[in-house]
Design a protein around this motif. Structure first.
Motif, PDB file in Angstrom:
ATOM      1  N   THR A   1      -2.495   4.198  -2.863  1.00 59.22           N
ATOM      2  CA  THR A   1      -3.886   3.329  -3.029  1.00 59.22           C
ATOM      3  C   THR A   1      -4.220   4.150  -1.960  1.00 59.22           C
ATOM      4  O   THR A   1      -6.025   3.899  -1.821  1.00 59.22           O
ATOM      5  CB  THR A   1      -3.631   2.239  -2.616  1.00 59.22           C
ATOM      6  N   HIS A   2      -3.863   5.289  -1.113  1.00 56.34           N
ATOM      7  CA  HIS A   2      -4.517   6.037  -0.223  1.00 56.34           C
ATOM      8  C   HIS A   2      -4.127   7.592  -0.269  1.00 56.34           C
ATOM      9  O   HIS A   2      -2.704   7.316  -0.201  1.00 56.34           O
ATOM     10  CB  HIS A   2      -3.962   5.722   0.925  1.00 56.34           C
TER      11      HIS A   2
ATOM     12  N   MET B   1       0.854  -1.423   0.143  1.00 57.47           N
ATOM     13  CA  MET B   1       0.095   0.104   0.249  1.00 57.47           C
ATOM     14  C   MET B   1       0.883   1.156   0.070  1.00 57.47           C
ATOM     15  O   MET B   1       2.213   1.342   0.434  1.00 57.47           O
ATOM     16  CB  MET B   1      -0.872  -0.530   1.572  1.00 57.47           C
TER      17      MET B   1
ATOM     18  N   ARG C   1      -8.698   5.845   1.443  1.00 56.86           N
ATOM     19  CA  ARG C   1      -8.900   5.210   0.518  1.00 56.86           C
ATOM     20  C   ARG C   1      -9.107   5.789  -0.547  1.00 56.86           C
ATOM     21  O   ARG C   1      -9.547   6.680  -0.322  1.00 56.86           O
ATOM     22  CB  ARG C   1      -9.787   3.931   0.506  1.00 56.86           C
TER      23      ARG C   1
END
Length: 255
Positions: free
Chosen positions: A47-48, A1, A250
């Motif tokens: 991803t975030h 991530m 997210r």
């Protein structure tokens, strides 16, 4: 991530300045900022994403040093009045936005970045502010959107000749004109770099300052309290209570 943390005011003010001569500068700023976030999220394979704003208020740094950031040009009035609507625009576009009352945005970003990196995420801070370079480690880098440049450990050492964790000590000696922070009179960047190469840290330097030449020793004897104060002010806090979880961040890719 991978977490992309956007320095909201840094990005918005720079893009607004470039859009000032357009027919609708505020609308242009919004769309260009969102496009910049999307491009950097794609570049980092994020991803975030979190966009950190800052409320206009006095912080702990002003309490310690009332002249903190003295002389900085004020935000354009039109932009100041539109910030709340702009934040809602980004939030509705799928970008998690936050600001915390009483805390400087830099400390909020530093806390979020440090906690995420410690938890095992890769982290990119999107900002032109070199103050974030003190946070750089194998999991955390700083991306300059405008110069298309990324600060990693190697780049920090090549630019400053120091490790990221030595930068607060460096600014303690030289001062920081960007934030109107004092340093040690008579010690410039070259001397500060040599001193930290020799002694490793400000603490060791102050304890062993009798080993320095007369000019440096006298400067440190007179101004060591200022150096310690400046280090406190220059060092980013990583203990801000955040109050949200990773799922909130997210990346929704401009839904």
């Amino acid at each position: 991530m991978h977490l992309l943390i956007v320095d909201a005011m840094n990005l918005i003010r720079r893009i607004y300045a470039a859009a000032a001569d357009t027919e609708l500068p505020l609308e242009a700023t919004r769309s260009r900022c969102l496009s910049a976030i999307a491009r950097n999220a794609e570049y980092a394979k994020a991803t975030h994403v979190a966009m950190v704003f800052e409320q206009k208020c006095q912080t702990w740094r002003h309490e310690l040093w009332p002249d903190y950031k003295l002389g900085r040009p004020p935000m354009p009035e039109a932009l100041q009045h539109d910030l709340a609507d702009m934040q809602r625009y980004f939030q509705q576009s799928g970008v998690f936005c936050l600001d915390l009352a009483g805390w400087e945005g830099d400390d909020v970003m530093a806390t979020l970045a440090s906690k995420a990196a410690f938890a095992g995420l890769q982290v990119t801070i999107l900002s032109t502010d070199k103050g974030f370079c003190q946070l750089v480690n194998p999991r955390l880098s700083v991306r300059n959107h405008f110069d298309r440049f990324t600060w990693d450990e190697l780049m920090v050492e090549q630019k400053f000749g120091l490790k990221p964790q030595q930068l607060a000590d460096f600014w303690a000696l030289t001062g920081d004109s960007t934030n109107h922070l004092p340093g040690v009179a008579g010690i410039g960047p070259k001397t500060a770099g040599h001193l930290l190469d020799q002694f490793g840290s400000l603490d060791v330097l102050l304890v062993q300052r009798e080993q320095c030449d007369t000019k440096v020793r006298n400067a440190l004897n007179e101004h060591w309290p200022t150096a310690l104060l400046t280090r406190v002010l220059a060092r980013l806090r990583t203990d801000v209570p955040l109050g949200f979880n990773l799922h909130d961040l997210r990346w929704q890719n401009g839904r």
